[in-house]
Design a protein around this motif. Structure first.
Motif, PDB file in Angstrom:
ATOM      1  N   GLY A  99       1.123  -1.212   0.029  1.00  0.00           N
ATOM      2  CA  GLY A  99       0.121  -0.151   0.094  1.00  0.00           C
ATOM      3  C   GLY A  99       0.883   1.279   0.024  1.00  0.00           C
ATOM      4  N   LYS A 100       2.189   1.119  -0.117  1.00  0.00           N
ATOM      5  CA  LYS A 100       3.046   2.392  -0.160  1.00  0.00           C
ATOM      6  C   LYS A 100       2.897   3.258  -1.406  1.00  0.00           C
ATOM      7  CE  LYS A 100       8.024   3.743  -0.290  1.00  0.00           C
ATOM      8  NZ  LYS A 100       9.236   3.366  -0.606  1.00  0.00           N
ATOM      9  N   LYS A 101       2.531   4.308  -0.949  1.00  0.00           N
ATOM     10  CA  LYS A 101       2.449   5.460  -2.295  1.00  0.00           C
ATOM     11  C   LYS A 101       3.471   6.058  -2.618  1.00  0.00           C
ATOM     12  CE  LYS A 101      -0.907   7.497   0.288  1.00  0.00           C
ATOM     13  NZ  LYS A 101      -1.084   7.033   1.497  1.00  0.00           N
ATOM     14  N   THR A 102       3.588   6.229  -3.909  1.00  0.00           N
ATOM     15  CA  THR A 102       4.752   7.068  -4.483  1.00  0.00           C
ATOM     16  C   THR A 102       4.055   8.094  -5.558  1.00  0.00           C
ATOM     17  OG1 THR A 102       6.403   5.125  -4.411  1.00  0.00           O
ATOM     18  CG2 THR A 102       6.954   6.841  -5.890  1.00  0.00           C
ATOM     19  N   GLY A 103       4.243   9.216  -5.357  1.00  0.00           N
ATOM     20  CA  GLY A 103       3.728  10.241  -6.404  1.00  0.00           C
ATOM     21  C   GLY A 103       4.657  10.302  -7.711  1.00  0.00           C
ATOM     22  N   LEU A 104       4.065  10.076  -8.789  1.00  0.00           N
ATOM     23  CA  LEU A 104       4.598  10.024  -9.936  1.00  0.00           C
ATOM     24  C   LEU A 104       4.788  11.591 -10.617  1.00  0.00           C
ATOM     25  CD1 LEU A 104       3.135   7.059 -11.803  1.00  0.00           C
ATOM     26  CD2 LEU A 104       4.814   7.240 -10.172  1.00  0.00           C
ATOM     27  N   GLY A 105       3.741  12.526 -10.290  1.00  0.00           N
ATOM     28  CA  GLY A 105       3.833  13.751 -10.669  1.00  0.00           C
ATOM     29  C   GLY A 105       2.451  14.346 -11.036  1.00  0.00           C
ATOM     30  N   SER A 106       2.320  15.619 -11.630  1.00  0.00           N
ATOM     31  CA  SER A 106       1.240  15.985 -11.897  1.00  0.00           C
ATOM     32  C   SER A 106       0.979  16.024 -13.323  1.00  0.00           C
ATOM     33  CB  SER A 106       1.279  17.680 -11.486  1.00  0.00           C
ATOM     34  OG  SER A 106       1.317  17.860 -10.137  1.00  0.00           O
ATOM     35  N   VAL A 107      -0.200  16.306 -13.970  1.00  0.00           N
ATOM     36  CA  VAL A 107      -0.538  16.170 -15.225  1.00  0.00           C
ATOM     37  C   VAL A 107      -0.728  17.742 -15.734  1.00  0.00           C
ATOM     38  CG1 VAL A 107      -2.021  15.248 -17.069  1.00  0.00           C
ATOM     39  CG2 VAL A 107      -1.509  13.737 -15.209  1.00  0.00           C
ATOM     40  N   PRO A 108       0.159  18.147 -16.534  1.00  0.00           N
ATOM     41  CA  PRO A 108       0.027  19.663 -16.795  1.00  0.00           C
ATOM     42  C   PRO A 108      -1.359  19.738 -17.845  1.00  0.00           C
ATOM     43  CG  PRO A 108       2.287  18.768 -17.594  1.00  0.00           C
ATOM     44  CD  PRO A 108       1.388  17.557 -17.073  1.00  0.00           C
ATOM     45  N   GLY A 109      -1.961  20.941 -17.520  1.00  0.00           N
ATOM     46  CA  GLY A 109      -3.010  21.362 -18.252  1.00  0.00           C
ATOM     47  C   GLY A 109      -4.485  20.790 -17.493  1.00  0.00           C
ATOM     48  N   VAL A 110      -4.287  20.137 -16.694  1.00  0.00           N
ATOM     49  CA  VAL A 110      -5.601  19.753 -15.735  1.00  0.00           C
ATOM     50  C   VAL A 110      -6.063  21.309 -15.131  1.00  0.00           C
ATOM     51  CG1 VAL A 110      -6.573  18.306 -14.016  1.00  0.00           C
ATOM     52  CG2 VAL A 110      -4.628  17.360 -15.477  1.00  0.00           C
ATOM     53  N   SER A 111      -7.454  21.155 -15.363  1.00  0.00           N
ATOM     54  CA  SER A 111      -8.200  22.494 -14.821  1.00  0.00           C
ATOM     55  C   SER A 111      -9.315  21.750 -13.894  1.00  0.00           C
ATOM     56  CB  SER A 111      -8.733  23.453 -15.802  1.00  0.00           C
ATOM     57  OG  SER A 111      -9.220  24.495 -15.419  1.00  0.00           O
ATOM     58  N   PRO A 112      -9.093  21.503 -12.765  1.00  0.00           N
ATOM     59  CA  PRO A 112     -10.186  20.842 -11.921  1.00  0.00           C
ATOM     60  C   PRO A 112     -11.294  21.828 -11.605  1.00  0.00           C
ATOM     61  CG  PRO A 112      -8.041  20.354 -10.903  1.00  0.00           C
ATOM     62  CD  PRO A 112      -7.867  21.554 -11.979  1.00  0.00           C
ATOM     63  N   ALA A 113     -12.359  21.559 -11.769  1.00  0.00           N
ATOM     64  CA  ALA A 113     -13.610  22.427 -11.321  1.00  0.00           C
ATOM     65  C   ALA A 113     -14.975  21.539 -11.484  1.00  0.00           C
ATOM     66  CB  ALA A 113     -13.911  23.736 -12.177  1.00  0.00           C
TER      67      ALA A 113
ATOM     68  N   SER B 247       6.002  -2.622 -23.806  1.00  0.00           N
ATOM     69  CA  SER B 247       6.787  -2.054 -24.754  1.00  0.00           C
ATOM     70  C   SER B 247       7.127  -0.599 -24.930  1.00  0.00           C
ATOM     71  CB  SER B 247       7.027  -2.535 -26.300  1.00  0.00           C
ATOM     72  OG  SER B 247       5.510  -2.355 -26.659  1.00  0.00           O
ATOM     73  N   ASP B 248       5.620   0.103 -24.556  1.00  0.00           N
ATOM     74  CA  ASP B 248       5.705   1.651 -24.991  1.00  0.00           C
ATOM     75  C   ASP B 248       5.549   2.542 -23.636  1.00  0.00           C
ATOM     76  OD1 ASP B 248       2.936   1.770 -24.170  1.00  0.00           O
ATOM     77  OD2 ASP B 248       2.340   1.482 -26.405  1.00  0.00           O
ATOM     78  N   HIS B 249       5.173   1.705 -22.459  1.00  0.00           N
ATOM     79  CA  HIS B 249       5.152   2.218 -21.054  1.00  0.00           C
ATOM     80  C   HIS B 249       4.152   3.748 -21.126  1.00  0.00           C
ATOM     81  CE1 HIS B 249       8.097  -0.521 -19.541  1.00  0.00           C
ATOM     82  NE2 HIS B 249       8.945  -0.105 -20.711  1.00  0.00           N
ATOM     83  N   MET B 250       3.009   3.666 -21.949  1.00  0.00           N
ATOM     84  CA  MET B 250       2.425   4.783 -22.214  1.00  0.00           C
ATOM     85  C   MET B 250       1.050   4.490 -21.239  1.00  0.00           C
ATOM     86  SD  MET B 250       3.399   7.082 -24.038  1.00  0.00           S
ATOM     87  CE  MET B 250       4.295   7.715 -25.481  1.00  0.00           C
ATOM     88  N   VAL B 251       0.737   5.841 -20.408  1.00  0.00           N
ATOM     89  CA  VAL B 251      -0.390   5.565 -19.539  1.00  0.00           C
ATOM     90  C   VAL B 251      -1.387   6.856 -20.462  1.00  0.00           C
ATOM     91  CG1 VAL B 251      -1.482   6.339 -17.115  1.00  0.00           C
ATOM     92  CG2 VAL B 251       0.843   5.319 -17.594  1.00  0.00           C
ATOM     93  N   TYR B 252      -2.596   6.368 -20.360  1.00  0.00           N
ATOM     94  CA  TYR B 252      -3.794   7.544 -21.115  1.00  0.00           C
ATOM     95  C   TYR B 252      -4.459   7.976 -19.913  1.00  0.00           C
ATOM     96  CZ  TYR B 252      -2.789   5.630 -25.763  1.00  0.00           C
ATOM     97  OH  TYR B 252      -2.209   5.044 -27.037  1.00  0.00           O
ATOM     98  N   ALA B 253      -4.875   9.167 -20.061  1.00  0.00           N
ATOM     99  CA  ALA B 253      -5.556   9.954 -19.027  1.00  0.00           C
ATOM    100  C   ALA B 253      -6.874  10.734 -19.684  1.00  0.00           C
ATOM    101  CB  ALA B 253      -4.924  10.923 -18.195  1.00  0.00           C
ATOM    102  N   TYR B 254      -7.892  10.779 -19.240  1.00  0.00           N
ATOM    103  CA  TYR B 254      -8.975  11.613 -19.413  1.00  0.00           C
ATOM    104  C   TYR B 254      -9.143  12.855 -18.369  1.00  0.00           C
ATOM    105  CZ  TYR B 254     -13.797  12.645 -20.737  1.00  0.00           C
ATOM    106  OH  TYR B 254     -15.139  13.039 -21.120  1.00  0.00           O
ATOM    107  N   PHE B 255      -8.965  14.024 -18.964  1.00  0.00           N
ATOM    108  CA  PHE B 255      -9.108  15.089 -17.998  1.00  0.00           C
ATOM    109  C   PHE B 255      -9.455  16.384 -18.688  1.00  0.00           C
ATOM    110  CE2 PHE B 255      -4.925  15.151 -19.946  1.00  0.00           C
ATOM    111  CZ  PHE B 255      -4.658  16.421 -20.473  1.00  0.00           C
ATOM    112  N   THR B 256     -10.071  17.121 -17.536  1.00  0.00           N
ATOM    113  CA  THR B 256     -10.753  18.535 -17.779  1.00  0.00           C
ATOM    114  C   THR B 256      -9.726  19.564 -18.208  1.00  0.00           C
ATOM    115  OG1 THR B 256     -12.623  17.865 -16.692  1.00  0.00           O
ATOM    116  CG2 THR B 256     -12.517  20.180 -17.462  1.00  0.00           C
ATOM    117  N   THR B 257      -9.634  20.509 -19.314  1.00  0.00           N
ATOM    118  CA  THR B 257      -8.939  21.679 -19.361  1.00  0.00           C
ATOM    119  C   THR B 257      -9.366  22.760 -19.309  1.00  0.00           C
ATOM    120  OG1 THR B 257      -9.115  21.923 -21.704  1.00  0.00           O
ATOM    121  CG2 THR B 257      -7.429  20.208 -20.892  1.00  0.00           C
TER     122      THR B 257
END
Length: 391
Positions: free
Chosen positions: A107-121, A137-147
């Motif tokens: 359960g240890k938590k490690t912060g990976l970082g912020s996603v630039p451009g996210v505008s929470p509201a 092979s590509d190590h890609m993470v996809y994210a859905y977010f509000t700008t």
């Protein structure tokens, strides 16, 4: 510490798939209620999956769900969850715009970082997460977010060799222009068995968008990993896969490659739908089961106080659905089922609002609570990731 139960127990004998009770409160899919609140191959549509029962293959009539352990605590506004190949988890914070790695054993938590451009509201921010189908092979993470201007989907390189807080690469936008609003932003993404990217969107409170096939709001979208309309989509060179939705926040496939989606209703019915390419799911003309020509009725429906569904997962022959305002985990048997069944609710009121549920292999689920997104009543340790054993 357990929470008090929310409402009187449902009369189980009255529950059937098409007349189940639960939904989302009027005008706001995550609106408060007494201090608690709501919020591959394409799915076969022409005979590839019959949905007919198979002898001896149906799940038990009565299932069970129990929390095996609390994996981690003190998460802030958790929303999306993506299991990594080694058993660890990536979890997004909707309001902080960050991604955290959680060790699947300790359960240890490690912060990976912020996603630039996210505008929470409001109900917008950093929401769904999904791993590339070629993640090994590509190590890609996809994210859905509000700008500031829209909802969009981007992919980021996850480099575990970099220092904590710097492991996420710059977002590469693969799809943009999804309408944004204070409410009803959708947000769930998942790669299907066909290795195409599916996204659930909301109509932002502008109900007319759901029936407009040219709009991206109130839809299930189907895209290539690069963000182009997927081959074989029902409306030509369009990303729209199904329409007439209010606010889709749950996507999952069963072993027959049928796509299931959970959706917030408004005043009367929340829905669990089997998604067929090109079908119209009715909103705003129909909410819940309408038996009207041209509209695809839900497989199950719930009153607003008993569900307000967000994430769903498939395990042990059933769809498992997390309830926000309903503060419970719903089980809907779908394997080998013909006719009505009795969906069951579990963990009612014990852990507060439930946002996301993800299959963890076999009879295990990961379940994410959601009390810290300004709509709940946080207690010590909120929010949590729970390991749940089901059958």
């Amino acid at each position: 510490m357990q929470r008090p139960a929310v409402t009187a127990a449902l009369a189980a004998t009255a529950l059937v798939l098409t007349v189940l009770t639960a939904g989302c409160s009027s005008g706001d899919s995550d609106a408060p209620d007494n201090g608690k609140s709501a919020e591959s191959s394409p799915a076969p549509s022409d005979g590839a999956s019959t949905g007919k029962p198979r002898a001896g293959d149906a799940p038990p009539e009565k299932g069970s769900a129990s929390v095996s352990r609390t994996l981690t605590e003190d998460l802030k506004s958790p929303w999306g969850l993506a299991p990594l190949p080694d058993g660890d988890l990536l979890v997004s914070s909707r309001d902080e715009g960050t991604i955290t790695r959680v060790d699947g054993k300790t359960g240890k938590k490690t912060g990976l970082g912020s996603v630039p451009g996210v505008s929470p509201a409001g109900e917008g921010g950093l929401m769904g997460l999904a791993l590339s189908p070629s993640y090994a092979s590509d190590h890609m993470v996809y994210a859905y977010f509000t700008t500031e201007s829209d909802n969009r989907i981007a992919r980021m390189l996850y480099d575990e060799k970099k220092p904590s807080g710097q492991q996420l690469g710059a977002p590469d936008t693969v799809f943009k222009g999804i309408p944004k609003g204070t409410v009803h932003n959708g947000g769930r993404i998942a790669f299907g068995p066909d290795k195409m990217l599916y996204a659930g969107t909301g109509e932002t409170g502008d109900t007319g968008l759901a029936q407009d096939k040219k709009s991206l709001g109130g839809k299930v979208l189907r895209l290539t990993p690069d963000g182009d309309p997927a081959p074989g989509n029902p409306f030509g060179d369009s990303p729209v896969y199904s329409y007439g939705h209010r606010n889709v926040q749950g996507l999952a496939w069963d072993e027959e490659k049928r796509l299931w989606a959970a959706e917030f209703g408004q005043d009367t019915w929340d829905e669990l739908n089997e998604i067929k390419a090109g079908d119209n799911y009715g909103w705003p003309e129909v909410e819940g089961k309408g038996d009207e020509d041209g509209f695809h009725d839900p497989v199950a429906q719930w009153k607003t106080s008993e569900a307000s569904p967000s994430g769903i997962a498939y395990a042990e022959g059933s769809v498992w659905m997390a309830g926000l305002r309903g503060e419970r985990l719903w089980r809907v048997p779908v394997r080998g089922v013909d006719g009505t069944v009795e969906p069951q609710d579990f963990l009612k009121g014990e852990y507060g609002r439930l946002r996301t549920v993800v299959a963890a292999g076999g009879d295990k689920l990961w379940l994410v609570t959601n009390e810290t997104d300004s709509r709940g009543t946080p207690e010590k340790g909120d929010d949590k990731i729970l390991e749940v054993t089901v059958k």
